[in-house]
Design a protein around this motif. Structure first.
Motif, PDB file in Angstrom:
ATOM      1  N   ASN A  30     -13.684  17.832  57.753  1.00 32.19           N
ATOM      2  CA  ASN A  30     -12.608  16.819  57.857  1.00 32.19           C
ATOM      3  C   ASN A  30     -12.783  15.510  57.752  1.00 32.19           C
ATOM      4  OD1 ASN A  30     -10.799  19.132  58.462  1.00 32.19           O
ATOM      5  ND2 ASN A  30     -11.598  19.106  60.461  1.00 32.19           N
ATOM      6  N   GLY A  31     -14.096  15.147  57.462  1.00 36.97           N
ATOM      7  CA  GLY A  31     -14.547  13.835  57.301  1.00 36.97           C
ATOM      8  C   GLY A  31     -15.689  13.414  58.469  1.00 36.97           C
ATOM      9  N   GLN A  32     -15.865  12.164  58.124  1.00 37.36           N
ATOM     10  CA  GLN A  32     -16.988  11.387  58.730  1.00 37.36           C
ATOM     11  C   GLN A  32     -16.570  11.420  60.243  1.00 37.36           C
ATOM     12  OE1 GLN A  32     -17.572   6.965  58.590  1.00 37.36           O
ATOM     13  NE2 GLN A  32     -19.316   7.683  57.807  1.00 37.36           N
ATOM     14  N   LEU A  33     -17.618  11.752  61.145  1.00 39.02           N
ATOM     15  CA  LEU A  33     -17.442  11.686  62.561  1.00 39.02           C
ATOM     16  C   LEU A  33     -18.626  11.093  63.298  1.00 39.02           C
ATOM     17  CD1 LEU A  33     -16.543  15.533  63.599  1.00 39.02           C
ATOM     18  CD2 LEU A  33     -15.182  13.285  63.862  1.00 39.02           C
ATOM     19  N   CYS A  34     -18.292  10.371  64.491  1.00 38.47           N
ATOM     20  CA  CYS A  34     -19.446   9.789  65.188  1.00 38.47           C
ATOM     21  C   CYS A  34     -20.123  10.787  66.092  1.00 38.47           C
ATOM     22  CB  CYS A  34     -18.844   8.733  66.194  1.00 38.47           C
ATOM     23  SG  CYS A  34     -19.845   7.864  67.207  1.00 38.47           S
ATOM     24  N   ILE A  76     -20.848  14.944  55.368  1.00 38.17           N
ATOM     25  CA  ILE A  76     -21.263  15.954  54.392  1.00 38.17           C
ATOM     26  C   ILE A  76     -21.841  14.868  53.153  1.00 38.17           C
ATOM     27  CG2 ILE A  76     -20.864  17.857  52.994  1.00 38.17           C
ATOM     28  CD1 ILE A  76     -19.076  18.834  55.173  1.00 38.17           C
ATOM     29  N   ASP A  77     -23.017  15.235  52.673  1.00 39.07           N
ATOM     30  CA  ASP A  77     -23.465  15.044  51.405  1.00 39.07           C
ATOM     31  C   ASP A  77     -22.658  15.730  50.230  1.00 39.07           C
ATOM     32  OD1 ASP A  77     -24.721  14.235  49.048  1.00 39.07           O
ATOM     33  OD2 ASP A  77     -26.286  13.661  50.127  1.00 39.07           O
ATOM     34  N   CYS A  78     -21.570  15.100  49.793  1.00 42.36           N
ATOM     35  CA  CYS A  78     -20.836  16.124  48.853  1.00 42.36           C
ATOM     36  C   CYS A  78     -21.651  16.427  47.547  1.00 42.36           C
ATOM     37  CB  CYS A  78     -19.592  15.162  48.547  1.00 42.36           C
ATOM     38  SG  CYS A  78     -18.464  15.229  49.900  1.00 42.36           S
ATOM     39  N   GLU A  79     -22.638  15.680  47.037  1.00 43.72           N
ATOM     40  CA  GLU A  79     -23.518  15.896  45.940  1.00 43.72           C
ATOM     41  C   GLU A  79     -24.264  16.840  46.141  1.00 43.72           C
ATOM     42  OE1 GLU A  79     -26.518  13.701  43.305  1.00 43.72           O
ATOM     43  OE2 GLU A  79     -24.813  12.431  43.836  1.00 43.72           O
TER      44      GLU A  79
END
Length: 91
Positions: free
Chosen positions: A24-28, A69-72
């Motif tokens: 769902n995106g970047q998280l702390c 997540i590193d999408c690449e």
């Protein structure tokens, strides 16, 4: 095989849960801790494995660490898996 470490990392239930959270995106790290109810050293251990295999990126911002997540790298894994031919046997 470059994807062995990623698959091994995702083979552990806590790391798979973390990966699902990051979808769902970047998280702390603090938000991950709140949702998983694990200790900070345990989270650090899991995040090190996810980062070392290249699937997750960590960004430091003062005293906080944000993970994504590193999408690449993920796209490479998806392409690898998509090239797998599955054959169904006829009964």
């Amino acid at each position: 095989m470059e994807y062995v470490e990623i698959l091994k990392a995702l083979g552990e239930s806590t790391r798979l849960k973390i990966f699902e959270m990051l979808q769902n995106g970047q998280l702390c790290a603090c938000k991950i801790l709140e949702q998983l109810h694990i200790t900070q050293p345990t989270l650090s251990h899991h995040m090190k494995i996810l980062c070392d295999c290249g699937l997750v990126k960590a960004e430091k911002d003062w005293k906080w660490t944000y993970y994504s997540i590193d999408c690449e790298k993920l796209q490479g894994l998806i392409l690898f898996l998509n090239h797998t031919k599955c054959m169904q046997t006829k009964k």
